[in-house]
Design an enzyme around this catalytic site. Structure first.
Site, PDB file in Angstrom:
ATOM      1  N   MET A  83       0.859  -1.180   0.000  1.00  0.00           N
ATOM      2  CA  MET A  83       0.000   0.000   0.000  1.00  0.00           C
ATOM      3  C   MET A  83       0.898   1.233   0.000  1.00  0.00           C
ATOM      4  O   MET A  83       1.885   1.282   0.729  1.00  0.00           O
ATOM      5  CB  MET A  83      -0.914   0.013   1.227  1.00  0.00           C
ATOM      6  CG  MET A  83      -1.916  -1.130   1.257  1.00  0.00           C
ATOM      7  SD  MET A  83      -2.803  -1.214   2.828  1.00  0.00           S
ATOM      8  CE  MET A  83      -1.490  -1.786   3.928  1.00  0.00           C
ATOM      9  N   SER A 111       5.439  -0.923  -0.988  1.00  0.00           N
ATOM     10  CA  SER A 111       5.056  -0.309  -2.256  1.00  0.00           C
ATOM     11  C   SER A 111       6.207   0.506  -2.836  1.00  0.00           C
ATOM     12  O   SER A 111       6.967   1.154  -2.093  1.00  0.00           O
ATOM     13  CB  SER A 111       3.847   0.604  -2.032  1.00  0.00           C
ATOM     14  OG  SER A 111       3.613   1.420  -3.173  1.00  0.00           O
ATOM     15  N   GLN A 132       7.282  -4.123  -4.034  1.00  0.00           N
ATOM     16  CA  GLN A 132       6.255  -4.105  -5.084  1.00  0.00           C
ATOM     17  C   GLN A 132       6.619  -3.084  -6.146  1.00  0.00           C
ATOM     18  O   GLN A 132       7.091  -1.983  -5.843  1.00  0.00           O
ATOM     19  CB  GLN A 132       4.894  -3.786  -4.472  1.00  0.00           C
ATOM     20  CG  GLN A 132       3.754  -3.665  -5.474  1.00  0.00           C
ATOM     21  CD  GLN A 132       3.558  -2.242  -5.977  1.00  0.00           C
ATOM     22  OE1 GLN A 132       4.039  -1.283  -5.387  1.00  0.00           O
ATOM     23  NE2 GLN A 132       2.855  -2.101  -7.087  1.00  0.00           N
ATOM     24  N   TYR A 134       5.333  -1.249 -10.051  1.00  0.00           N
ATOM     25  CA  TYR A 134       4.498  -1.050 -11.235  1.00  0.00           C
ATOM     26  C   TYR A 134       5.438  -0.917 -12.422  1.00  0.00           C
ATOM     27  O   TYR A 134       6.578  -0.460 -12.284  1.00  0.00           O
ATOM     28  CB  TYR A 134       3.639   0.213 -11.113  1.00  0.00           C
ATOM     29  CG  TYR A 134       2.526   0.126 -10.103  1.00  0.00           C
ATOM     30  CD1 TYR A 134       1.344  -0.540 -10.398  1.00  0.00           C
ATOM     31  CD2 TYR A 134       2.653   0.732  -8.850  1.00  0.00           C
ATOM     32  CE1 TYR A 134       0.311  -0.605  -9.471  1.00  0.00           C
ATOM     33  CE2 TYR A 134       1.634   0.665  -7.920  1.00  0.00           C
ATOM     34  CZ  TYR A 134       0.456  -0.009  -8.230  1.00  0.00           C
ATOM     35  OH  TYR A 134      -0.563  -0.089  -7.318  1.00  0.00           O
ATOM     36  N   THR A 160       2.961  -5.746  -9.819  1.00  0.00           N
ATOM     37  CA  THR A 160       1.514  -5.611  -9.928  1.00  0.00           C
ATOM     38  C   THR A 160       1.138  -5.590 -11.400  1.00  0.00           C
ATOM     39  O   THR A 160       1.604  -4.738 -12.158  1.00  0.00           O
ATOM     40  CB  THR A 160       1.034  -4.333  -9.230  1.00  0.00           C
ATOM     41  OG1 THR A 160       1.286  -4.459  -7.824  1.00  0.00           O
ATOM     42  CG2 THR A 160      -0.456  -4.112  -9.435  1.00  0.00           C
ATOM     43  N   LYS A 237       1.288 -10.016  -8.872  1.00  0.00           N
ATOM     44  CA  LYS A 237       0.120  -9.660  -8.066  1.00  0.00           C
ATOM     45  C   LYS A 237      -1.002  -9.153  -8.981  1.00  0.00           C
ATOM     46  O   LYS A 237      -0.786  -8.252  -9.786  1.00  0.00           O
ATOM     47  CB  LYS A 237       0.479  -8.562  -7.059  1.00  0.00           C
ATOM     48  CG  LYS A 237      -0.687  -8.099  -6.201  1.00  0.00           C
ATOM     49  CD  LYS A 237      -0.238  -7.043  -5.208  1.00  0.00           C
ATOM     50  CE  LYS A 237      -1.400  -6.566  -4.351  1.00  0.00           C
ATOM     51  NZ  LYS A 237      -2.383  -5.774  -5.108  1.00  0.00           N
ATOM     52  N   HIS A 261      -6.957  -6.106  -6.328  1.00  0.00           N
ATOM     53  CA  HIS A 261      -6.460  -4.792  -5.916  1.00  0.00           C
ATOM     54  C   HIS A 261      -7.364  -4.176  -4.846  1.00  0.00           C
ATOM     55  O   HIS A 261      -7.565  -2.964  -4.799  1.00  0.00           O
ATOM     56  CB  HIS A 261      -6.374  -3.865  -7.136  1.00  0.00           C
ATOM     57  CG  HIS A 261      -5.199  -2.938  -7.119  1.00  0.00           C
ATOM     58  ND1 HIS A 261      -4.099  -3.121  -7.912  1.00  0.00           N
ATOM     59  CD2 HIS A 261      -4.951  -1.808  -6.410  1.00  0.00           C
ATOM     60  CE1 HIS A 261      -3.232  -2.138  -7.708  1.00  0.00           C
ATOM     61  NE2 HIS A 261      -3.726  -1.335  -6.795  1.00  0.00           N
ATOM     62  N   ASP A 292      -5.162 -11.836  -1.376  1.00  0.00           N
ATOM     63  CA  ASP A 292      -5.586 -10.699  -0.556  1.00  0.00           C
ATOM     64  C   ASP A 292      -7.012 -10.328  -0.942  1.00  0.00           C
ATOM     65  O   ASP A 292      -7.581 -10.872  -1.879  1.00  0.00           O
ATOM     66  CB  ASP A 292      -4.633  -9.509  -0.683  1.00  0.00           C
ATOM     67  CG  ASP A 292      -4.676  -8.814  -2.050  1.00  0.00           C
ATOM     68  OD1 ASP A 292      -5.622  -9.036  -2.840  1.00  0.00           O
ATOM     69  OD2 ASP A 292      -3.760  -8.034  -2.340  1.00  0.00           O
ATOM     70  N   GLY A 293      -7.596  -9.411  -0.183  1.00  0.00           N
ATOM     71  CA  GLY A 293      -8.938  -8.939  -0.494  1.00  0.00           C
ATOM     72  C   GLY A 293      -9.953  -9.270   0.577  1.00  0.00           C
ATOM     73  O   GLY A 293     -10.511 -10.364   0.599  1.00  0.00           O
TER      74      GLY A 293
END
Length: 363
Positions: A83, A111, A132, A134, A160, A237, A261, A292-293
């Site tokens: 996050m 993140s 993590q 992008y 991700t 992810k 997400h 997750d979620g």
């Protein structure tokens, strides 16, 4: 402690405490989803529908939720989801989160838009750290991040893959959300992050920044470039289908994270717990499966383990704890989840993680 002096007894108790402490636009940024937020709601509903099948007359004198994940021994099959901008919730930001994760003996996925440097986070933490990423248009930024993660002792990379662009999050649009002064991505060059600090009426600065910087042309063949940069384990992810899970295997990934997400990308997408069984079946133990979620209770962790996950990641509740009490708040949230999981293992007659299988639940 809450305002009446009683320590919260459930993870969800931290939600109201955090809401009372955070500015309204920050709360909406943390808690909101995309579109109508149907997937955000579906994540919890899917977990609630799963029921446990307890076995009896089993020796549960000593229950051990400890397990292994990507080469690290962890105290429980629980981790902290990536996050951005933890300093929105607490001035210490990710260093407080890292301290709590280390004390709990669980991994923290940091993140790339963390608000503390990788070196600071590594110095504060004593548990497994993963980075993590992008896929940005400026590939040199990724290369630099990977190198710094290696130098800081991070143990894996998490790419991700469900965000070729950021989903339209209506709370942020209505609020004209922009990062407040003093909160920035500490590990990314300021010029690449400028849009996230520019306010505009009826627009999310986060969404605008993503449209400028995220490379929406990424395909499976691009994974080879990331593999060539490092020997660290690679985790994808944002996997929600068996088809993509099999492609991930074909491209040599070490783990997949079943994730929508947190309901913040494709509104109407399948709930993570619904997608999990087909993905676990598709990989057949050939790579690790994480999910997750909507994880809010230790029984949720037991449920997803029974459906084929090796571990569960917790997102928003960590920020609730961070807002409520800094590192101690995060520690309390993680402690609750571990204790609830251990209790659920005992009461369901499954004293070790290896005892948790598909027979533990009914859909």
């Amino acid at each position: 402690m809450d305002r009446q002096g009683a320590k919260p007894l459930l993870v969800r108790d931290y939600e109201d405490l955090a809401r009372a402490r955070l500015p309204a636009d920050v709360w909406d940024f943390i808690s909101g989803g995309s579109g109508t937020e149907s997937t955000l709601t579906a994540n919890r509903a899917a977990l609630e529908r799963i029921r446990l099948r307890p076995r009896v007359l089993t020796d549960v004198t000593a229950c051990d939720p400890g397990t292994e994940l990507l080469g690290a021994r962890i105290a429980a099959p629980i981790g902290i989801a990536p996050m951005a901008y933890h300093r929105l919730a607490c001035p210490e930001g990710e260093t407080a989160t890292a301290r709590a994760a280390g004390l709990a003996g669980v991994p923290l996925i940091v993140s790339m838009f963390a608000s503390r440097t990788l070196a600071e986070i590594a110095a504060a933490g004593s548990g497994p750290l993963w980075l993590q990423l992008y896929w940005l248009r400026q590939r040199e930024l990724l290369t630099g991040l990977v190198r710094r993660a290696e130098e800081a002792g991070f143990g894996a990379l998490v790419l991700t893959v469900d965000a070729p662009r950021v989903g339209r999050r209506l709370r942020d649009v209505r609020n004209g959300f922009v990062l407040p002064p003093g909160v920035h991505a500490a590990n990314v060059a300021p010029e690449a992050m400028a849009a996230s600090h520019r306010a505009a009426p009826d627009a999310s600065a986060i969404e605008r920044h993503a449209r400028e910087q995220f490379d929406s042309s990424i395909t499976w063949k691009d994974l080879a470039q990331l593999r060539a940069l490092t020997t660290l384990p690679l985790v994808l992810k944002g996997i929600l289908t068996a088809e993509d899970a099999r492609l991930a295997l074909d491209h040599g990934v070490d783990a997949v994270i079943v994730s929508n997400h947190g309901g913040r990308q494709l509104d109407g997408a399948v709930a993570s717990a619904q997608a999990l069984p087909e993905i676990a079946a598709a990989v057949g133990g050939r790579c690790r499966v994480i999910v997750d979620g909507g994880i809010r209770h230790g029984t949720d962790v037991l449920k997803v383990l029974a459906l084929g996950a090796d571990a569960a990641l917790v997102g928003r509740p960590v920020l609730w704890g961070l807002a409520q009490g800094g590192a101690q708040g995060v520690s309390d949230v993680l402690g609750l989840l571990r204790d609830e999981l251990e209790e659920a293992m005992a009461l369901s007659g499954r004293p070790r993680i290896a005892d948790v299988d598909r027979s533990a639940v009914v859909l």
